[in-house]
Design a protein around this motif. Structure first.
Motif, PDB file in Angstrom:
ATOM      1  N   SER A  82      -8.823  -0.374  -7.637  1.00  0.00           N
ATOM      2  CA  SER A  82      -9.771  -1.476  -7.428  1.00  0.00           C
ATOM      3  C   SER A  82     -11.032  -1.328  -8.287  1.00  0.00           C
ATOM      4  N   LYS A 101       0.867  -1.181   0.000  1.00  0.00           N
ATOM      5  CA  LYS A 101       0.000   0.000   0.000  1.00  0.00           C
ATOM      6  C   LYS A 101       0.901   1.227   0.000  1.00  0.00           C
ATOM      7  N   PHE A 129      -4.754  -3.749  -7.719  1.00  0.00           N
ATOM      8  CA  PHE A 129      -4.544  -3.489  -6.295  1.00  0.00           C
ATOM      9  C   PHE A 129      -4.599  -1.971  -6.017  1.00  0.00           C
TER      10      PHE A 129
END
Ligand code: PMV
Length: 366
Positions: free
Chosen positions: A105, A3, A102
């Motif tokens: 989305s 992230k 990822f």
């Protein structure tokens, strides 16, 4: 996947995009002066050395992305290249979508039809993955912009470059015009491995108006894909020295760009090009990208330069074709010479130039 600031989670947000739509983007090809060759052994395209390129005028990809809200759970993609359906392009695009899902989305909610064309001939030997992957990344970011009205231009471009990198490393540099840097280098503020940045330092005016004449000596599709070549750097006997050399060349280039020494610039880019080819020639297995006419052109350019004192230098991509770089002031006489003395070695000549106009960002962004 990690992230980071590019991670986008819209779970709790209300959908603010029409279920079907069409988005168009354009992105230019680029030619590296200091080459990216070798990446960390993973799927996230982290370069082993920093690189710098010029984005190129006249050679670009235009992509129309048609998105349709998905009724069933599995993703469907259709790809059309120059009006013809190309099922062979689908695996690479699916892999790209998988990698970026990822960070974006929302793409999981759509099926896509991708219609794309290049302004340069297909299989002309010009790397099309840079312009095509960056054009697609820009389309995806335009979807994100519809979802996040407050998205800032700076973030839009950074994330587009970040996504493009996941499609093809050098594609991340195609997001910006001018000189563009990708990969962490101590001397370049803001440089990093995740996305490219516009070259941040002073550039002498001679380097803002450069012609790039592309000599296509071989128009066959590449036999050794760059993804394979990058991998060969992982246990290459000279890899360490190559990365050190690329790093030093970047330091040298920073001062060359500032003072405007074209001869030093030319010698540096020729050295970089030949080093890239030396790496592929000395890898295991070894390959040779150059063709007899690549060498004929190189020797003819060297002879011409010696006799005429003209500022004309070459660089090479991962293939047999040649980019000739020279200042715009010399365009008329040099082009005349190219057509008279080099034409016989080429299948095609493409007259391009280094795109150095930041105003065009306005068009890329909208
Ligand atoms: O972006 P890729 O994975 O196609 O690799 C490009 C490598 C070179 O074109 C040879 C060098 C570069 O920096 O563009």
């Amino acid at each position: 996947m990690k992230k980071n600031c590019f991670f986008y989670n819209y779970k709790n947000k209300k959908y603010s995009i029409t279920p079907n739509g069409v988005i168009t983007s354009k992105s230019h090809s680029n030619i590296a002066l200091i080459k990216y060759w070798g990446k960390h052994n993973n799927k996230i395209q982290i370069p082993l050395n920093s690189s710098i390129s010029y984005s190129l005028g006249k050679v670009y990809t235009v992509t129309r992305l048609i998105y349709q809200e998905k009724k069933k759970s599995n993703l469907s993609i259709r790809v059309f290249f120059s009006g013809k359906e190309k099922t062979s392009f689908i695996p690479k695009i699916l892999e790209f979508f998988h990698r970026i899902s990822f960070y974006c989305s929302y793409i999981r909610d759509f099926n896509f039809i991708i219609e794309t064309y290049n302004t340069f001939p297909h299989s002309s030997g010009i790397a099309s993955s840079a312009s095509s992957m960056s054009a697609l990344a820009l389309c995806i970011m335009k979807i994100e912009k519809k979802l996040v009205y407050s998205l800032k231009e700076d973030f839009f471009l950074k994330k587009a470059s970040f996504l493009a990198r996941l499609g093809s490393g050098s594609a991340c540099r195609s997001i910006y015009p001018g000189l563009v840097v990708w990969g962490c280098h101590k001397a370049i503020k803001g440089s990093n491995n995740l996305y490219a940045i516009p070259y941040p330092y002073e550039v002498h005016s001679i380097f803002t108006k450069i012609e790039d004449t592309i000599l296509i000596v071989d128009d066959e599709p590449k036999k050794i894909l760059s993804s394979k070549g990058h991998k060969l750097m992982n246990n290459h006997p000279y890899a360490k020295d190559r990365f050190k050399c690329a790093n030093q060349n970047m330091n040298r280039l920073i001062s060359i760009l500032k003072i405007g020494d074209f001869q030093e610039f030319g010698e540096l880019i020729e050295h970089e090009a030949l080093t890239l080819h030396a790496m592929i020639m000395t890898s295991r297995p070894y390959f040779l990208w150059m063709k007899p006419n690549t060498l004929n052109v190189i020797h003819t350019v060297w002879d011409f330069r010696k006799q005429s004192n003209k500022n004309i230098y070459f660089t090479l991509d991962a293939g047999a074709n040649i980019h000739l770089l020279y200042p715009i002031q010399e365009k008329t006489s040099i082009l005349k010479w190219i057509y008279s003395d080099l034409f016989s070695y080429c299948k095609k000549i493409i007259e391009s130039f280094c795109l150095y106009n930041y105003l065009c960002l306005l068009f890329w962004w909208t």
